[in-house]
Each structure stands twice: as structure tokens, then as C-alpha cells.
Scaffold this motif. Sequence first.
Motif, PDB file in Angstrom:
ATOM      1  N   PRO B 174       0.826  -1.204   0.000  1.00  0.00           N
ATOM      2  CA  PRO B 174       0.000   0.000   0.000  1.00  0.00           C
ATOM      3  C   PRO B 174       0.870   1.267   0.000  1.00  0.00           C
ATOM      4  O   PRO B 174       2.041   1.216   0.395  1.00  0.00           O
ATOM      5  N   GLY B 339       6.896   0.367   2.838  1.00  0.00           N
ATOM      6  CA  GLY B 339       5.443   0.421   2.962  1.00  0.00           C
ATOM      7  C   GLY B 339       4.986   0.042   4.352  1.00  0.00           C
ATOM      8  O   GLY B 339       5.790  -0.313   5.204  1.00  0.00           O
ATOM      9  N   PRO B 340       3.677   0.110   4.562  1.00  0.00           N
ATOM     10  CA  PRO B 340       3.154  -0.204   5.889  1.00  0.00           C
ATOM     11  C   PRO B 340       3.243  -1.685   6.249  1.00  0.00           C
ATOM     12  O   PRO B 340       3.208  -2.032   7.426  1.00  0.00           O
ATOM     13  N   MET B 341       3.355  -2.560   5.263  1.00  0.00           N
ATOM     14  CA  MET B 341       3.366  -3.989   5.575  1.00  0.00           C
ATOM     15  C   MET B 341       4.750  -4.497   5.946  1.00  0.00           C
ATOM     16  O   MET B 341       4.880  -5.376   6.796  1.00  0.00           O
ATOM     17  N   MET B 342       5.786  -3.982   5.289  1.00  0.00           N
ATOM     18  CA  MET B 342       7.136  -4.500   5.560  1.00  0.00           C
ATOM     19  C   MET B 342       8.142  -3.427   5.905  1.00  0.00           C
ATOM     20  O   MET B 342       9.321  -3.723   6.088  1.00  0.00           O
ATOM     21  N   GLY B 343       7.678  -2.176   5.948  1.00  0.00           N
ATOM     22  CA  GLY B 343       8.622  -1.075   6.101  1.00  0.00           C
ATOM     23  C   GLY B 343       9.344  -1.077   7.429  1.00  0.00           C
ATOM     24  O   GLY B 343       8.944  -1.712   8.401  1.00  0.00           O
ATOM     25  N   GLU B 416       8.469 -12.591   6.047  1.00  0.00           N
ATOM     26  CA  GLU B 416       8.163 -11.416   6.869  1.00  0.00           C
ATOM     27  C   GLU B 416       7.240 -10.438   6.144  1.00  0.00           C
ATOM     28  O   GLU B 416       7.367  -9.230   6.284  1.00  0.00           O
ATOM     29  N   GLY B 418       4.116 -10.009   6.651  1.00  0.00           N
ATOM     30  CA  GLY B 418       3.201  -9.338   7.574  1.00  0.00           C
ATOM     31  C   GLY B 418       1.734  -9.697   7.397  1.00  0.00           C
ATOM     32  O   GLY B 418       0.890  -9.196   8.137  1.00  0.00           O
ATOM     33  N   TRP B 422      -1.370  -8.996  10.027  1.00  0.00           N
ATOM     34  CA  TRP B 422      -2.407  -8.107   9.520  1.00  0.00           C
ATOM     35  C   TRP B 422      -3.804  -8.683   9.750  1.00  0.00           C
ATOM     36  O   TRP B 422      -4.740  -7.965  10.065  1.00  0.00           O
TER      37      TRP B 422
END
Lengths: 350, 546
Positions: B174, B339-343, B416, B418, B422
Motif C-alpha cells: 500500500p 510500505g506499511p506492511m514491511m517497512g 516477513e 506481515g 495483519w
Amino acid sequence: MIPHQPLSSPHQHGSAALDRVMIAVSIALIPAFITHFTLFGWGIITNLLITIPAALGSEALALWLRRRPILPTLADNSALVTALLLALILPPLSPWWLLVTGAVAAILFAKQIYGGLGYNPFNPAMVGFVVLLISFPIEMTSWQAPLVNSDHPLTIIAALNWVLFGELPPGILFDSMTMATPLDHLKTELSLHHTISEVRTDGTIFGVVAGASWEWINLAILAGGLWLLQQRVIRWHVPVALLGTLALISTLFYLINPEIYADPLFHLGGGGAVLGAFFIATDPVSGATSPKGRLIFGAGAGLLIYLIRVWGGFPDGVAFAVLLMNMAAPTIDHYTQPRVAGHQRGEMHR
Amino acid sequence: MKLNSRKLWNFKGGVHPEGHKSLSNSSAIKDAKIPSVLVLPLQQHIGAVANPLVVPGQRVLKGELIAQGEGMVSASLHAPTSGTITAIEERPIPHPSGLMDLCIILESDQEDRWCSLNPIEDPLQLDADAIREAIRAAGIVGLGGAGFPAHVKLNPGAHTEVDTLIINGAECEPYITCDDRLMRERAESILCGIEIMARAISAHHILIGVEDNKPEAIAALNRALQHHKQSRIEIVTVPTLYPTGGERQLIKVLTGKEVPTQGIPLDIGIVCHNVATAARVEQAVVHGRPLISRVVTVSGEAIPRPGNYEVLFGTPMADLIAEAGGTIDQQPATIIMGGPMMGLPVTDSATPVTKTCNCLLIQPVQPRPTLHQPCIRCGECAISCPAQLQPQQLYWHARAKEFDKVQDEHLFDCIECGCCSWVCPSQIPLVHYFRFAKAEIWSQEREKAAADIARERHEFRQLRIEREKAERAELMKRKKAALAKKKKSGVSGSKESIAAAVERTKAKKAALAAKEAKAATEPSAPPTPPPDATENRTDEGEQREI
Ligand code: SF4
Ligand code: SF4
């Protein structure tokens, strides 16, 4: 409960939340309660009035003893769901001590002793039910007759008076308000070598497909269950496998001899099969985890329900079937792990 | 030109987080300002640290080589702008450890004067080695997030046939839109870079995978493809599903093949690169321009002007955020690189933008719940896991620190991504537990390796001491025997004394030879260095190409 470590991805979360899952399950039971109330009167309400505080109270007490945060844990609403299920599966107008014993057995002994939500190997409501069934067989088989068959339906005051103090309005005997459940009745009659076609002529007990009035409640439970499926609160595997297996095996025996084996609709629509399929065997904590495992879990439960109903010592077998499958769940999980991407099938370990 | 005539496959799992792409995908890529001071970490890639070639006080031009990639897997570093080197010192870098690392500090002169470049007229006439050399010299690394040196991935070896070159334009995280903008604005450059890469590895098929939430990018690529009449490039629209941009997942979707665990795509005849890498390959080979900047998405709810910027490496993140309007009302915000999932959360806004920084996500500070609920074994995590792991089991074992069991559950297959965290209704930070377990296992293995080496050394020492003792005893015995003989014979017969001398030298020689032989078997240095932090990064980073 573990403190959140703030510095790790992902930094956002989907909409799923445990408390909302539990609330959804509770909402899905509302149609059943309404139908129950309409058909049987205040009995379900008095049940609820006692199981809810009893379950929440035992949970709070256990948490206090275990020095765990009380309010955040109560807010996960899991004790509420257990209370609602107990109220629904115990005979309406059950005396207060029976309900309290059931709730305490479910919350304290089946859940908190193991470490609370997530650690209980057995479904708490089922444990509560079975404890009562074994300890108080008379009370547990005193089921209220539907309102249509009852000459003097109790008012809420009278119902409370009975539940709390064991007093009924003058001239009314408790036995006169009760009636055997359809499954129970069928079992008794069959043991007297009556055929099913003879037994089912009794219109006060049997309805269109299963028990009179009961089949409507099961329909309401089904509606709630389908809504849960649609909301993705539960997945389809367990209900489909459970009801499918039950339908399959009952059809098989019905075809062999319809005079001693009830038809599949009777088995699906009577007793606790629907409730078990959508609300009890789907309990994730005590059930199997993988999709394949859940199919096996559901099928096993469906099979056991039939075996217990037809050849066992109890009229219905949902609680025992679920508890037995709870025991098998870890083993089922062990053998149904999906293939890890990039690995060969069958390559279980390093 | 073929348009999705291709059969697509699915990978299991995945989630549909809200995209938030429209925040930043509608405005064109802008050049970010040249910062006054640039901080250039010597390691912005997977592999060996680059070796600095400059000294403080030295003036450099834009594009000049300032640090040389060392060894097989490494990447060179070039000056992003002209100016003066002021220091080589430790500064905070974007890395999970949060540690400081050596950086070259460059004070810009704001003149932005290029050094002389070597453009190549017809890059498609170059041979594979020349292409790889040009890419290596330009310091290009995978720009999708992993930062693996690009020339290494383009060197399959003489005996490995590459069936398919997959170009990753999925951009499934995202908020991130830098590849989207790049495909819209520089499609021609991307296609040219792809042709060059395909030539280097003689790939039979070339696929560009783009998620269907980027129709403009797909259209732009298709338009550009019209000019490549003979091209084998196929643009494939893939369904939007996180993490389709993961290397293994995209390969599965496009080819139906699974990269074996512990393996790399080349094992199944596939090489995978990112669209942004392709664009930079074109810049490097055709124009001779080294990798000194990249497109970075600056997005999030805490900044007034999200967008995409062409950013010089070494630009402090604070400068870039200021360029995007600063945080709304100067409120404190969290900075996430990626990003928000793996940042990766960034704790110091002076941290520089590096080669692997595709996005800065600036979010209002959200109070995180301090507690999470227990696992209810709902299995949602397992259903969402693209690696088909059992995150609830991993969590159980990781929390109990049962590191052997957690490996039996294939912890190291976890990318990883996420997804599990989530979806988890109990909001368990599962990935955090998995990272913790991995780090613990690595450190245990390091300790074990060190202990093994120490033990071996000790054993060898004992062996040597004993051998020497035995040799000395043997020598003494012989000397004594010779002496006794001499005494016995009384007068020293010349013949005998000569024989004895010969005997003595022989013994000495034998002893020496024995010593040498032993020295050869003894490890003079530890045989293999214990896996260090950089190797860990390799594992981690390889999977992070999303
Ligand atoms: S999603 Fe969360 S609660 Fe559900 S099984 Fe996985 S870890 Fe447990
Ligand atoms: S983070 Fe690891 S365990 Fe979780 S979904 Fe991704 S691959 Fe699976």
C-alpha cells in the motif's frame, strides 16, 4: 498478555478484532433467542439472566485470582458467548443453581484453569453442559413444552419465582409444563419397539421435519450461522463437513430401514446439530486449525453425533461428539499441515 | 505484442489491504532539492561493504566513483552531486538494528557539475560481459527493496540457461507508487533496460508483471512496446493481491513454478528484476550514468503534499519530508521507510535516503494498543500466509523460545510479509516474534561456530604439544643410543661417526618434515568466518524484494 513492541512491521492492521468476532457470534444468536422466546416463553430469558452474570462473574473472579487484567479480558466477550450458548442449550426455566453450576464449570474449570481463552483444550460451554448432564440428569431432561401445548404460560414474575425460589403459582405442577424432547421421545419409543411411522403420528411433539417448535429455533440458528459465514466470522469447512456427514450417514441408514432409522431431515432439524455445526464445533480454540483439519473435525463430529443419537445412551450427542473431537484436534492438526511453499510434499521437517 | 494471453497461477494466501495509492500516484515525479549535506552509507546493498576511495577535503564531481565495491557481491558508490568530502564517519543508517555505520559525508556546492561520462551508442551490440561490467561500474543494485547487486543476478554462469526474465512491476505494498509513476513516465527507458538485461542473460522469455490497480502504467508500457516491434517482452496484468510483488509469489503467479526453499529463482531458470532497476540499467549502459538517485514515494496521512520525488542518495529524510510540506501542523509523526506492511521504522529523521529506500511513509503517531489478546487458534494467519506456514505454531514456539521446533516449522521460509499479523484478530505482532526468533537463532549459531573454532584450536594445540613431546623423546632416545654406541666402540671409528652423523641429520629431517606436515593440517586461520550481520541481511533482504 504481552506488551506490544512498537517497532515492527506491519504498521497497519486489517479489520479483524477478537472482541468484534465474539460480538458477531452473539448477534448471530439473537434470532434464535427471539424465536425461542416466542415459542417457549420466558424460560430462555431467565436462563440468560442467570448465565450471563454467572459466566462474567466467574471469569472476573478467576482473573482476579490469577492477577490478570480483568476488564480488558472481559471485553474480549468470549465469556459472554459461553453464557449465551449455555442459556440456549440448557433447559429453559432451569433453576438458578443449575445455571450457575454450568457457568462455573464452563468458565472456571474448562477455561481459566487451563490459562484462559486460547489455552482451553475443550469447548467451555460443552464441558459445562456435560458436567450438568452427568450430575443432574433429572433437571437436565426437564424440558419445557412449547407454549401452544401449555395451558398456563408463566409470567415473567412467576418464571423468576420458579427459577430463583422453586415456587410455582398454586395449582401448577412443574411436570405439567414439561414434555420430552423429540429426540428423547423417539429414543424411548424406539426402545419399546415402536416404528417411526407410529411414533411420528404424535403431532404435539413432532413438527414438519423434526420437533414441533424446535425446528423453528433451529431454523433461526441456521440463519444466524449463515450470516456468520457470510461475514467470514467462521469458515465453511466445519459446518459443511458436520452437517454433510450427518446427512449422509442418516440417509444411508434411513434407506436401509426407515422404520427404525429417522430420516436425515429429522436428524438435521432436530436436537443440537445446527447449533453444534455453526456455533460450537467452529470454536477455533478447541477445534482443528487447518482447512483440511477442519473438514476432518466436522466430519468426525457429524459421525459421532449420529452414533451417539442412534446407539448411545443419550438422546443427543452434540456435546459428547464435540468434546471427543476436541481431544483429537491436536492430532488432526499434526497430520493435516499444508505443504510449505517451495517444499516437496511429505517433507515435514528440516 | 501479446496482452494477457497468458495463463496465470495463484499463490496461496495473501491479503487485500487498502491501497492508499491515490494519495501519491496522480502527480508527476519531481526532482527533490539538492541537500546541503549528503550522508552516504558505505553499505546500501547486500554483500561486502564498499571501500572508500576519497579522503576528507577532497572535491568530487557528480557521478564520480567515491567507494569501490569489494569482492564478488558488492556495489560501488558514486557522488550524487558535486562538492567536498568533509568526513568519513559513523552515522545513523536505515537498518533494523538501528545501529550507526560508516558513511561518506559530502557537502554539496549546489553546482551539480557532472564528471565526464561514457555513453554507449548501441548497447544492444555489447556482449554479456560488457553489459555486466557497465552495470557493475554504475553501482546498480535491486531497487525493489532488497538491494542485491544487479550485475550478480545477471551472471547466471556459462552453463545455466535462463528461461524467463521476470520484471517486477507489481508494487503490491500500500501507499507506494514510485514504480507506478516510473512506468507511466519512463516506460521507454524501462523497456530498453529490460532488453539490455535480457541480452546479458540470453533469456528466452521476458515477462513484466504489473498489478491490475495500475491501468495507466500498463497502458504506458504497452504504448512504449509498440516501438519495440521485434520484442519478446510480454506485459502481464496480474490481480492485485498483497504480496504479489514478492519475488517468489510473482514467479508463482506468472509461471506456476515454485522457487525451492533455500534456493534462488535461477535454480528454476528464472531471473527476477524490478522495473526501477531496469530503468537504471538503461541510464547506466546507454548514458553511462551511475546510480546516484532514485524515485521515492513520500506519502502518508501526516503530510500535506504526498508525491514522488527523484531523490539524490544521501539526502536526509528530514529534507525530503520538508519538501513534501513537512508534517501537517508540525505534529510529531512516525517515519517508516518502505510500505506499511514491511517497512522499517526510522527513529532519526537525519537518516539518509539510500538505494533501497522506495518510500517514506509519514503517519500520525497512533497510540498502539499495549496489550494483545491471546491466540485463539483461528487459523486466519495460516490461511493468509503466502509461504503456507503455520504462524500460530511459529508464534507458540517462538514465544516459548523453542528454537529447534520453530525451525522444524520452517521459520526460515517466512518472508516477513506481515499478512499473518495483519489478519490476526488478537492483534498479535507475529512478525515481531519471528524476527526475534531468527535473530536469536543466528546469534546462537554464531556463538556455536565461534565455540567450535575455539575447541578445534584447542584440540590441535593439545595434539601439537603431544607430538612435539613424542618427537623430542624420540630424538633424545636416539642421541642416547648413539652416545652409548660411541662409548662402547671406544675410539671413534671414522666410518661409524659418519654413519651416526647421517643418522642424526636424518632424524632431524624427519622431525622437521613431521612438523611441517602437521602445520599444514592445522588451520592457521578460522576456516570460515562465522556468519555475520551482512549475511543475515542477505537472507532477509533477498526476501524483501516487494
Ligand atoms: S490469526 Fe492470530 S489468533 Fe488466529 S491463529 Fe493466528 S495467531 Fe492465533
Ligand atoms: S510474515 Fe511469515 S509467517 Fe507471516 S504471513 Fe508472511 S510469510 Fe507467513
